[in-house]
Design a protein around this motif. Sequence first.
Motif, PDB file in Angstrom:
ATOM      1  N   PRO A 112       0.767  -1.204   0.183  1.00 58.39           N
ATOM      2  CA  PRO A 112       0.198   0.282   0.045  1.00 58.39           C
ATOM      3  C   PRO A 112       0.789   1.145  -0.072  1.00 58.39           C
ATOM      4  N   ALA A 113       0.395   2.243  -0.414  1.00 60.67           N
ATOM      5  CA  ALA A 113       1.234   3.617  -0.872  1.00 60.67           C
ATOM      6  C   ALA A 113       1.329   4.058   0.897  1.00 60.67           C
ATOM      7  N   ALA A 114       2.639   4.420   1.041  1.00 56.42           N
ATOM      8  CA  ALA A 114       2.943   5.075   2.329  1.00 56.42           C
ATOM      9  C   ALA A 114       2.082   6.367   2.708  1.00 56.42           C
ATOM     10  N   GLU A 115       2.232   7.235   1.664  1.00 56.83           N
ATOM     11  CA  GLU A 115       1.502   8.427   1.867  1.00 56.83           C
ATOM     12  C   GLU A 115       0.963   8.663   0.476  1.00 56.83           C
ATOM     13  N   ALA A 116      -0.069   9.618   0.291  1.00 52.48           N
ATOM     14  CA  ALA A 116      -0.747   9.898  -0.904  1.00 52.48           C
ATOM     15  C   ALA A 116       0.283  10.755  -1.459  1.00 52.48           C
ATOM     16  N   PRO A 117       0.558  10.770  -2.927  1.00 54.27           N
ATOM     17  CA  PRO A 117       1.107  11.807  -3.553  1.00 54.27           C
ATOM     18  C   PRO A 117       0.599  12.893  -3.567  1.00 54.27           C
ATOM     19  N   ALA A 118       1.267  14.205  -4.093  1.00 53.60           N
ATOM     20  CA  ALA A 118       0.629  15.531  -3.942  1.00 53.60           C
ATOM     21  C   ALA A 118      -0.364  15.462  -4.913  1.00 53.60           C
ATOM     22  N   PRO A 119      -1.589  15.951  -5.013  1.00 55.92           N
ATOM     23  CA  PRO A 119      -2.387  16.188  -5.875  1.00 55.92           C
ATOM     24  C   PRO A 119      -1.956  16.700  -7.302  1.00 55.92           C
ATOM     25  N   SER A 120      -0.893  17.498  -7.286  1.00 58.48           N
ATOM     26  CA  SER A 120      -0.352  17.990  -8.570  1.00 58.48           C
ATOM     27  C   SER A 120       0.545  17.105  -9.215  1.00 58.48           C
ATOM     28  N   ARG A 121       0.597  15.858  -8.800  1.00 59.69           N
ATOM     29  CA  ARG A 121       1.304  15.073  -9.277  1.00 59.69           C
ATOM     30  C   ARG A 121       0.632  14.013 -10.158  1.00 59.69           C
ATOM     31  N   LEU A 122      -0.878  14.091  -9.666  1.00 61.87           N
ATOM     32  CA  LEU A 122      -1.801  13.244 -10.392  1.00 61.87           C
ATOM     33  C   LEU A 122      -1.811  13.066 -11.907  1.00 61.87           C
ATOM     34  N   ALA A 123      -1.592  14.397 -12.676  1.00 56.77           N
ATOM     35  CA  ALA A 123      -1.294  14.196 -14.114  1.00 56.77           C
ATOM     36  C   ALA A 123      -0.111  13.517 -14.559  1.00 56.77           C
ATOM     37  N   THR A 124       0.975  13.436 -13.864  1.00 55.09           N
ATOM     38  CA  THR A 124       2.255  13.231 -14.165  1.00 55.09           C
ATOM     39  C   THR A 124       2.259  11.618 -14.268  1.00 55.09           C
ATOM     40  N   LEU A 125       1.496  10.998 -12.801  1.00 54.56           N
ATOM     41  CA  LEU A 125       1.242   9.665 -12.839  1.00 54.56           C
ATOM     42  C   LEU A 125       0.601   9.079 -13.910  1.00 54.56           C
ATOM     43  N   HIS A 126      -0.464   9.673 -14.184  1.00 56.16           N
ATOM     44  CA  HIS A 126      -1.440   9.085 -15.618  1.00 56.16           C
ATOM     45  C   HIS A 126      -0.353   9.362 -16.599  1.00 56.16           C
ATOM     46  N   ARG A 127       0.479  10.297 -17.001  1.00 57.64           N
ATOM     47  CA  ARG A 127       1.309  10.108 -18.264  1.00 57.64           C
ATOM     48  C   ARG A 127       2.320   9.026 -17.991  1.00 57.64           C
ATOM     49  N   ARG A 128       2.763   8.648 -16.775  1.00 57.77           N
ATOM     50  CA  ARG A 128       3.827   7.724 -16.667  1.00 57.77           C
ATOM     51  C   ARG A 128       2.951   6.322 -16.820  1.00 57.77           C
ATOM     52  N   ALA A 129       1.918   6.270 -16.372  1.00 59.48           N
ATOM     53  CA  ALA A 129       1.091   4.914 -16.566  1.00 59.48           C
ATOM     54  C   ALA A 129       0.928   4.654 -17.890  1.00 59.48           C
ATOM     55  N   HIS A 130       0.418   5.940 -18.701  1.00 66.30           N
ATOM     56  CA  HIS A 130       0.050   5.787 -19.973  1.00 66.30           C
ATOM     57  C   HIS A 130       1.430   5.265 -20.728  1.00 66.30           C
TER      58      HIS A 130
END
Length: 139
Positions: A80-98
């Motif tokens: 499980p994620a230790a801590e939630a990433p910053a909301p500003s990272r969400l788009a970056t995470l989606h690009r990485r997943a893509h």
Amino acid sequence: MYEPIRTKSVHTMAGAPSSDFPHRSREEELDIQLAGHLAALLAVTDEIRALAPSAELDAGAERLTEQVTRLRGGAPLRAPAAEAPAPSRLATLHRRAHALAGRALVVAASRADTAAAILSAERMDAHASAAESRELATR
């Protein structure tokens, strides 16, 4: 006219027959590579789920787990994620997943694994649209 070569090739290992070290087939290498890409995609998906839970991400993570289990012969290790990433990272995470889904798609196509290719293409579409909507929302 030419004299035959009487010495061993410099490309053979000295004194060791070629069967002393393990060899993998192309299919085995592609399985390992595909499982790695899908496991990395699962890890990023879990990060996104920690920040923005959704049923669609849960279903995608479950399908990714099934494919990694099939390819590796065992369930992937998920923390499980230790801590939630910053909301500003969400788009970056989606690009990485893509990007990871795209890599998995290339390997799945090379391996002729229809199930993994379809799953990878679906995840690419989902993360591309999510990243695009996040970028539009921040403008």
